[in-house]
Design an enzyme around this catalytic site. Structure first.
Site, PDB file in Angstrom:
ATOM      1  N   GLU A   1       0.811  -1.235   0.000  1.00 37.73           N
ATOM      2  CA  GLU A   1       0.000   0.000   0.000  1.00 37.73           C
ATOM      3  C   GLU A   1       0.842   1.281   0.000  1.00 37.73           C
ATOM      4  OE1 GLU A   1      -2.682  -0.593   3.291  1.00 37.73           O
ATOM      5  OE2 GLU A   1      -3.392  -2.502   2.509  1.00 37.73           O
TER       6      GLU A   1
ATOM      7  N   ASN B   1       2.082  -4.538  -3.442  1.00 35.98           N
ATOM      8  CA  ASN B   1       0.732  -5.015  -3.134  1.00 35.98           C
ATOM      9  C   ASN B   1      -0.148  -3.802  -2.834  1.00 35.98           C
ATOM     10  OD1 ASN B   1      -1.106  -7.231  -2.602  1.00 35.98           O
ATOM     11  ND2 ASN B   1      -0.939  -6.752  -0.415  1.00 35.98           N
TER      12      ASN B   1
ATOM     13  N   HIS C   1     -10.006  -6.072  -2.292  1.00 36.50           N
ATOM     14  CA  HIS C   1     -11.053  -5.907  -1.264  1.00 36.50           C
ATOM     15  C   HIS C   1     -12.215  -5.171  -1.943  1.00 36.50           C
ATOM     16  CE1 HIS C   1      -8.620  -7.424   1.997  1.00 36.50           C
ATOM     17  NE2 HIS C   1      -7.660  -6.576   1.703  1.00 36.50           N
TER      18      HIS C   1
ATOM     19  N   GLU D   1      -5.821 -10.547  -1.869  1.00 39.23           N
ATOM     20  CA  GLU D   1      -6.622 -10.425  -0.640  1.00 39.23           C
ATOM     21  C   GLU D   1      -8.128 -10.330  -0.937  1.00 39.23           C
ATOM     22  OE1 GLU D   1      -5.173  -7.336   1.963  1.00 39.23           O
ATOM     23  OE2 GLU D   1      -3.098  -7.623   1.345  1.00 39.23           O
TER      24      GLU D   1
ATOM     25  N   ASP E   1     -11.892 -10.315  -1.142  1.00 36.16           N
ATOM     26  CA  ASP E   1     -13.091 -10.530  -0.345  1.00 36.16           C
ATOM     27  C   ASP E   1     -14.067  -9.432  -0.754  1.00 36.16           C
ATOM     28  OD1 ASP E   1     -11.362  -9.489   2.723  1.00 36.16           O
ATOM     29  OD2 ASP E   1     -12.065  -8.266   1.044  1.00 36.16           O
TER      30      ASP E   1
HETATM   31  O1  G3I Z   1       0.796  -7.734  17.478  1.00 37.85           O
HETATM   32  C1  G3I Z   1      -0.281  -8.212  18.305  1.00 37.85           C
HETATM   33  C2  G3I Z   1       0.214  -9.364  19.181  1.00 37.85           C
HETATM   34  O2  G3I Z   1       1.214  -8.879  20.092  1.00 37.85           O
HETATM   35  C3  G3I Z   1      -0.950  -9.969  19.954  1.00 37.85           C
HETATM   36  O3  G3I Z   1      -0.502 -11.121  20.653  1.00 37.85           O
HETATM   37  C4  G3I Z   1      -2.045 -10.374  18.974  1.00 37.85           C
HETATM   38  C5  G3I Z   1      -3.237 -10.890  19.738  1.00 37.85           C
HETATM   39  O4  G3I Z   1      -4.310 -11.017  18.810  1.00 37.85           O
HETATM   40  O5  G3I Z   1      -2.465  -9.246  18.181  1.00 37.85           O
HETATM   41  C6  G3I Z   1      -1.392  -8.717  17.402  1.00 37.85           C
HETATM   42  O6  G3I Z   1      -1.880  -7.598  16.662  1.00 37.85           O
HETATM   43  C7  G3I Z   1      -2.550  -7.939  15.446  1.00 37.85           C
HETATM   44  C8  G3I Z   1      -2.108  -6.915  14.420  1.00 37.85           C
HETATM   45  O7  G3I Z   1      -2.893  -6.995  13.198  1.00 37.85           O
HETATM   46  C9  G3I Z   1      -0.641  -7.128  14.081  1.00 37.85           C
HETATM   47  O8  G3I Z   1      -0.237  -6.090  13.186  1.00 37.85           O
HETATM   48  C10 G3I Z   1      -4.043  -7.929  15.654  1.00 37.85           C
HETATM   49  O9  G3I Z   1      -4.434  -9.043  16.432  1.00 37.85           O
HETATM   50  C11 G3I Z   1      -4.734  -7.975  14.277  1.00 37.85           C
HETATM   51  O10 G3I Z   1      -6.127  -7.994  14.407  1.00 37.85           O
HETATM   52  C12 G3I Z   1      -4.287  -6.773  13.473  1.00 37.85           C
HETATM   53  O11 G3I Z   1      -5.116  -6.544  12.369  1.00 37.85           O
HETATM   54  C13 G3I Z   1      -4.703  -7.007  11.082  1.00 37.85           C
HETATM   55  C14 G3I Z   1      -4.475  -5.770  10.220  1.00 37.85           C
HETATM   56  O12 G3I Z   1      -4.232  -6.136   8.848  1.00 37.85           O
HETATM   57  C15 G3I Z   1      -3.297  -4.994  10.727  1.00 37.85           C
HETATM   58  O13 G3I Z   1      -3.440  -3.676  10.290  1.00 37.85           O
HETATM   59  C16 G3I Z   1      -5.817  -7.865  10.513  1.00 37.85           C
HETATM   60  O14 G3I Z   1      -5.931  -9.067  11.265  1.00 37.85           O
HETATM   61  C17 G3I Z   1      -5.530  -8.165   9.036  1.00 37.85           C
HETATM   62  O15 G3I Z   1      -6.609  -8.875   8.440  1.00 37.85           O
HETATM   63  C18 G3I Z   1      -5.313  -6.861   8.259  1.00 37.85           C
HETATM   64  O16 G3I Z   1      -4.977  -7.194   6.952  1.00 37.85           O
HETATM   65  C19 G3I Z   1      -4.770  -6.093   6.039  1.00 37.85           C
HETATM   66  C20 G3I Z   1      -3.563  -6.452   5.170  1.00 37.85           C
HETATM   67  O17 G3I Z   1      -2.428  -6.631   6.011  1.00 37.85           O
HETATM   68  C21 G3I Z   1      -3.327  -5.366   4.122  1.00 37.85           C
HETATM   69  N1  G3I Z   1      -4.543  -5.153   3.317  1.00 37.85           N
HETATM   70  C22 G3I Z   1      -5.732  -4.825   4.116  1.00 37.85           C
HETATM   71  C23 G3I Z   1      -5.988  -5.945   5.122  1.00 37.85           C
HETATM   72  C24 G3I Z   1      -7.269  -5.696   5.886  1.00 37.85           C
HETATM   73  O18 G3I Z   1      -7.153  -4.551   6.686  1.00 37.85           O
END
Ligand code: G3I
Length: 366
Positions: free
Chosen positions: A161, A207, A247, A277, A279
């Site tokens: 991005e 990406n 998306h 990705e 959906d």
């Molecule tokens: O880092 C913590 C970790 O210490 C902790 O143990 C864990 C417990 O759940 O959480 C971790 O943080 C996670 C974080 O991403 C890490 O960067 C969160 O759970 C997680 O929910 C969080 O969100 C993710 C997000 O990207 C990050 O911005 C989503 O799950 C993921 O689906 C989303 O994916 C993005 C792609 O990377 C890029 N394109 C868009 C897409 C959807 O937003």
């Protein structure tokens, strides 16, 4: 099997769920067998999904769905900086290693997402000041990750991005980030050169999202991405392909001609195209499942039809495999409280019409 070509977009949009359901049963048989015996599975476009850490460890049904349908897996956030490198001298590979072990045990490959991103940065990275500090952090991060998975991760989303979302029809620009502020646009060049030096055999992608809809942002974003790609190639950056996140939005139809022409131009530059990705955000759609699923399937059909008409993508990936585990409600929770239905399997692991569409296109013989 009634080919999706027989399924007019009009029928799909009007919610002819029965017809799409017919496809689902046909595709389901194919999907479960990964590639039906005698179907030259190696000619399929590989399908994959991102993988959530907890469900991978704790939910047999989740693991079963991944092995039944996928050929490629991507850790959902296992390579995000805030997880993988929470401190300058601390690396945390348990998530990525668990996905790699599962992939290898099930004859699948793992993709790396993402080496450099503006988001999900730990505080120490957000506080980087100056070119020397940024260069040092970037070098250490990319070299450590790519070297560790050398020969095991064949494709990396090197920069995720890099473009801003255009506002009010304006041109899209390079997204502001700690990397842009401290290194300028050349952070992108450095990231790719570092990754290529660490694993010369790895396929290296940019990406990006938001290039496919009939909304105000997609056209300027396509134009900006194409310019960025040409500039990078002109500077000899080892860029090998483009990841289109996909998306898709329920609110906007797909810009089929704009998407088709963009993908054609990307291919004419010798780059591969990956759907990374996919959906469909469904929070603005009516709650009734058949009608909602039909629009979700129609959006994906229009998007994949436009892409496949221009190029055979290297893979089709969804950002999650089951509605039970998706990022979508994080930002697009439905006002009626109903569970979102953005993915190929519903929250009980039943294939949806979206799976029919994905499976139909992935079966396109080269
Ligand atoms: O880092 C913590 C970790 O210490 C902790 O143990 C864990 C417990 O759940 O959480 C971790 O943080 C996670 C974080 O991403 C890490 O960067 C969160 O759970 C997680 O929910 C969080 O969100 C993710 C997000 O990207 C990050 O911005 C989503 O799950 C993921 O689906 C989303 O994916 C993005 C792609 O990377 C890029 N394109 C868009 C897409 C959807 O937003």
């Amino acid at each position: 099997m009634v080919g999706l070509k027989m399924l007019s977009r009009r029928q799909a949009l009007s919610g002819s769920a029965a017809l799409i359901g017919t496809l689902a049963s046909g595709a389901l048989a194919m999907g479960r067998a990964k590639a039906a015996p005698g179907f030259h599975g190696s000619q399929r476009v590989p399908y994959g999904s991102c993988v959530a850490f907890g469900p991978l460890q704790n939910e047999p049904d989740y693991r079963g769905a991944l092995t039944a349908y996928c050929q490629q897996l991507t850790p959902e956030w296992g390579f995000n900086w805030d997880y993988v490198q929470p401190a300058p001298s601390q690396f945390n590979f348990d998530f990525a290693d668990s996905v790699l072990a599962f992939a290898q045990a099930n004859d699948m490959t793992m993709r790396g997402h993402a080496l450099v991103w503006y988001a999900s940065l730990p505080d120490w990275a957000k506080d980087i000041r100056g070119a020397a500090e940024a260069e040092s952090a970037l070098t250490s991060h990319v070299e450590t990750l790519v070297s560790r998975y050398r020969g095991k991760v064949k494709t990396w989303h090197v920069v995720n991005e890099p473009l801003e979302d255009p506002k009010g029809g304006s041109a899209a620009s390079l997204r502001q980030s700690v990397w842009m502020q401290n290194l300028g646009e050349k952070y992108i060049d450095r990231a790719f050169h570092l990754a290529h030096q660490a694993d010369p055999a790895a396929e290296l992608l940019i990406n990006e999202y938001g290039i496919e809809s009939l909304d105000e942002g997609s056209t300027p974003k396509r134009q900006a991405l194409l310019k960025l790609v040409k500039d990078l190639l002109g500077r000899g950056v080892p860029l090998h392909g483009i990841g289109l996140q996909g998306h898709l939005l329920d609110k906007y139809e797909i810009d089929t001609s704009g998407t088709h022409d963009f993908v054609s131009e990307i291919r004419s530059l010798g780059l591969s195209v990956h759907i990374t990705e996919l959906d469909v955000v469904d929070d603005s759609l009516p709650g009734a499942i058949p009608a909602r699923d039909a629009v979700v399937a129609a959006r994906a059909y229009d998007f994949l039809d436009a892409v496949f008409a221009a190029a055979r993508p290297s893979m089709v990936g969804t950002w999650g495999i089951t509605d039970r585990h998706t990022w979508v409600p994080m930002y697009h929770k439905r006002a009626d409280g109903l569970i979102n239905r953005p993915l190929p399997l519903d929250d009980h692991y039943r294939p949806t019409p979206l799976w029919s569409v994905i499976n139909y296109f992935c079966q396109q013989i080269a």
